[in-house]
Write an enzyme that holds these catalytic residues in place. Structure first.
Site, PDB file in Angstrom:
ATOM      1  N   HIS A 107      50.400  56.107  16.898  1.00 14.57           N
ATOM      2  CA  HIS A 107      51.255  55.205  17.649  1.00 14.57           C
ATOM      3  C   HIS A 107      50.793  53.772  17.410  1.00 14.57           C
ATOM      4  O   HIS A 107      49.620  53.462  17.601  1.00 14.57           O
ATOM      5  CB  HIS A 107      51.192  55.521  19.142  1.00 14.57           C
ATOM      6  CG  HIS A 107      52.003  56.709  19.532  1.00 14.57           C
ATOM      7  ND1 HIS A 107      52.319  57.005  20.834  1.00 14.57           N
ATOM      8  CD2 HIS A 107      52.585  57.669  18.782  1.00 14.57           C
ATOM      9  CE1 HIS A 107      53.045  58.103  20.880  1.00 14.57           C
ATOM     10  NE2 HIS A 107      53.207  58.532  19.644  1.00 14.57           N
ATOM     11  N   TYR A 166      43.671  48.436  25.097  1.00 17.06           N
ATOM     12  CA  TYR A 166      44.260  49.770  25.015  1.00 17.06           C
ATOM     13  C   TYR A 166      43.755  50.518  23.788  1.00 17.06           C
ATOM     14  O   TYR A 166      43.397  51.696  23.876  1.00 17.06           O
ATOM     15  CB  TYR A 166      45.786  49.665  24.979  1.00 17.06           C
ATOM     16  CG  TYR A 166      46.496  50.961  25.298  1.00 17.06           C
ATOM     17  CD1 TYR A 166      47.037  51.191  26.548  1.00 17.06           C
ATOM     18  CD2 TYR A 166      46.617  51.968  24.345  1.00 17.06           C
ATOM     19  CE1 TYR A 166      47.682  52.380  26.859  1.00 17.06           C
ATOM     20  CE2 TYR A 166      47.250  53.165  24.643  1.00 17.06           C
ATOM     21  CZ  TYR A 166      47.787  53.364  25.892  1.00 17.06           C
ATOM     22  OH  TYR A 166      48.405  54.560  26.188  1.00 17.06           O
ATOM     23  N   TYR A 211      55.633  53.516  29.583  1.00 20.54           N
ATOM     24  CA  TYR A 211      55.081  53.303  30.917  1.00 20.54           C
ATOM     25  C   TYR A 211      56.149  52.570  31.722  1.00 20.54           C
ATOM     26  O   TYR A 211      56.551  51.463  31.347  1.00 20.54           O
ATOM     27  CB  TYR A 211      53.823  52.441  30.863  1.00 20.54           C
ATOM     28  CG  TYR A 211      52.608  53.107  30.262  1.00 20.54           C
ATOM     29  CD1 TYR A 211      51.652  53.697  31.082  1.00 20.54           C
ATOM     30  CD2 TYR A 211      52.391  53.129  28.887  1.00 20.54           C
ATOM     31  CE1 TYR A 211      50.514  54.293  30.548  1.00 20.54           C
ATOM     32  CE2 TYR A 211      51.258  53.722  28.340  1.00 20.54           C
ATOM     33  CZ  TYR A 211      50.336  54.305  29.178  1.00 20.54           C
ATOM     34  OH  TYR A 211      49.215  54.888  28.661  1.00 20.54           O
ATOM     35  N   PRO A 262      44.385  57.990  34.781  1.00 19.29           N
ATOM     36  CA  PRO A 262      44.835  58.196  33.393  1.00 19.29           C
ATOM     37  C   PRO A 262      45.751  57.106  32.861  1.00 19.29           C
ATOM     38  O   PRO A 262      46.117  57.153  31.686  1.00 19.29           O
ATOM     39  CB  PRO A 262      45.574  59.543  33.474  1.00 19.29           C
ATOM     40  CG  PRO A 262      46.001  59.663  34.897  1.00 19.29           C
ATOM     41  CD  PRO A 262      44.943  58.986  35.714  1.00 19.29           C
ATOM     42  N   LYS A 276      41.816  56.182  29.117  1.00 18.69           N
ATOM     43  CA  LYS A 276      40.418  55.876  28.814  1.00 18.69           C
ATOM     44  C   LYS A 276      39.444  57.025  29.024  1.00 18.69           C
ATOM     45  O   LYS A 276      38.340  57.010  28.474  1.00 18.69           O
ATOM     46  CB  LYS A 276      39.953  54.685  29.674  1.00 18.69           C
ATOM     47  CG  LYS A 276      40.648  53.378  29.362  1.00 18.69           C
ATOM     48  CD  LYS A 276      40.408  52.959  27.939  1.00 18.69           C
ATOM     49  CE  LYS A 276      41.167  51.712  27.565  1.00 18.69           C
ATOM     50  NZ  LYS A 276      41.151  51.482  26.114  1.00 18.69           N
TER      51      LYS A 276
END
Length: 392
Positions: free
Chosen positions: A76, A387, A204, A296, A300
Site C-alpha cells: 500500500h 505511519y 479510515y 489498533p 503499530k
C-alpha cells in the site's frame, strides 16, 4: 519425575515477538528455549494485525524471513482518510518514498514457525502453570508443567514476550514498575468476510455516527470495523445490520461498491494505550504487549513488538555477559521509540473517533486537525513518516 535444564535465554511467549527472538538468538549460536502456553495450532491460527511498516519488512528481508511477505503481501502506497464522507488520500510513497505491506499476523506466524521447524529452534508449546523465580538473581528459575511432567529451566536471561495477560510483567515489583495508561470509552466491532475489499487501500473514516475502518487481508478476505460502545452485544449485530451501518460511515463511492457476504469472524476489541516502565528488571526484559499496548488505529502493535525483539537481540548478542545494565540500556532505547508510536496511535484515535463525553470544542479541534492535513503537505508528510515507521 521432574527435569532441570540450563539455558542462556528463556523466551516466554511464542507469538510473533517470541518466535522472532528465538530465531535470531538461535541463529547467533545462543542456547535458547521458547515457552508458549497455548498449542502451536492455536498460535498459528490467531487472527491479529495485518499491516507491516517499511522497517519491519526491511528487517524480515535482512533476516531471510520475507519470502512470502514479498510474494503475497499487498503493498500500500497510501491510505484514505474520510471526514464525514469526504475522502483525502495521504500518499505515503510520494511523501516518504516508502509504503507499508498488508500481511496478516497469522501469515507471519506461519513463516516464523516454518523457520523454527527448519532450523530446529527449541519451541515448547502447551506449557502450563509457568512460574518465575527471583529475576534479580542469576540463574532465573522457571518452573512449569508440560505433558503431565514438572520441568525447570535455569536461565541467564528471561525475555517476556507473553502479552499483557502473561506472567512476566508481574515479575517486576509494583514499586519498580510504573504503568501509564488510558482506556478509551469505546471499542471496535469487527467482522471478517470472504469478499473483495471495498478499496485497494485502507479507509479510515470519521463520521458523526462513529469511526469506521475498511481493511483487508488479501484479494478475497476483507476486514471491517465500526466504533461501538464497550457493552455492545455481538448478538444484536447480525451481518445485515453491520453492512448497513458501515455504508453510512464510509465515503458514498465506497458504499456503492461495497461487496457484502456472511461474516466468518465477529468480535469486539476494547481500545487501550499503556506503557510500563521500565521494560527491564534484573535479568528480565519485556517486549511487545508485555511492555506496552496501543489502540489498533495507527497499526503499530505488531511493528512495535518486532522492533522490540530486534533491539533486545542486539543487546543480548553485543554484551559478553548481558546483565541488568545491558537490559536497562535496552529498556531506555526501546522506550524512546515506543512513546513516539504510542503518541501517534493516540493522535490517530483522538482525531478520528467520536468521544461520547466530548462537546463542540473537541469536535472543532478534530475539524481543524483534518483541515490541516488537507491544506498542508508538511502535515501529511509528518503523518506518512509516522505511519510507515521511518522516523528514528
Amino acid at each position: 519425575m521432574s527435569t532441570t535444564r540450563r539455558v542462556q535465554v528463556a523466551v516466554v511467549g511464542g507469538g510473533p515477538a517470541g518466535s522472532l527472538l528465538g530465531i535470531l538468538l538461535h541463529r547467533a549460536g545462543l542456547n535458547v528455549v521458547v515457552l508458549e502456553r497455548r498449542s502451536v495450532e492455536h498460535v498459528r491460527g490467531r487472527i491479529r494485525a495485518g499491516v507491516l511498516e517499511h522497517p519491519s519488512v526491511t528487517m524480515l528481508r535482512e533476516h531471510r524471513l520475507a519470502d512470502r511477505v514479498d510474494r503475497e503481501g499487498i503493498r500500500h502506497e497510501g491510505v484514505v482518510l474520510s471526514d464525514r464522507g469526504d475522502p483525502l488520500r495521504v500518499d505515503f510513497q510520494g511523501l516518504t518514498g516508502h509504503g507499508v505491506v498488508v500481511y496478516g499476523q497469522t501469515e507471519l506466524q506461519k513463516d516464523l514457525f516454518a523457520a523454527i521447524e527448519a532450523e530446529r529452534v527449541k519451541y515448547l508449546d502447551e506449557v502450563e502453570e509457568l512460574a518465575l523465580g527471583d529475576v534479580t538473581n542469576r540463574p532465573v528459575e522457571l518452573r512449569y508443567r508440560r505433558g503431565g511432567r514438572e520441568e525447570t529451566l535455569l536461565a541467564d536471561v528471561v525475555a517476556g514476550c507473553d502479552g499483557a495477560h502473561g506472567v512476566t510483567a508481574d515479575a517486576v515489583p509494583r514499586g519498580v514498575r510504573r504503568t501509564y495508561e488510558r482506556y478509551y470509552p469505546f471499542g471496535w466491532l469487527g467482522i471478517m468476510a470472504e469478499t473483495a475489499p471495498v478499496h485497494p487501500e485502507l479507509i479510515y473514516a470519521r463520521h458523526e455516527r462513529g469511526f469506521a475502518l475498511c481493511s483487508m487481508r488479501h484479494a478475497r478476505l476483507s476486514r471491517y470495523y465500526l466504533q461501538a460502545p464497550l457493552d455492545t452485544d455481538l448478538g444484536a449485530w447480525p451481518d445485515d445490520r453491520f453492512w448497513d451501518e458501515l455504508r453510512r460511515r464510509i465515503p458514498p463511492a465506497a458504499a456503492e461498491r461495497l461487496e457484502t457476504g456472511p461474516s466468518i469472524e465477529k468480535s469486539l476489541t476494547p481500545l487501550r494505550s499503556a506503557v510500563g516502565e521500565p521494560m527491564a528488571y534484573g535479568f528480565l526484559a519485556l517486549a511487545g504487549d508485555a511492555a506496552h499496548s496501543v489502540p489498533p488505529t495507527g497499526a503499530k502493535g505488531l511493528n512495535l513488538a518486532l522492533a522490540d525483539v530486534v533491539d533486545l537481540a542486539e543487546v543480548l548478542l553485543e554484551a559478553k555477559d548481558p546483565g541488568p545494565e545491558a537490559l536497562q540500556a535496552y529498556s531506555d532505547r526501546a522506550l524512546r521509540r515506543v512513546w513516539r508510536a504510542v503518541r501517534f496511535s493516540w493522535w490517530m484515535t483522538t482525531v478520528l473517533h467520536r468521544f461520547p463525553d466530548d462537546g463542540p470544542f473537541a469536535e472543532r479541534i478534530q475539524d481543524a486537525e483534518l483541515a490541516l492535513l488537507r491544506s498542508s503537505v508538511a502535515a501529511r508528510r509528518a503523518m506518512a513518516e509516522q505511519y510507515v515507521g521511518i522516523l528514528p
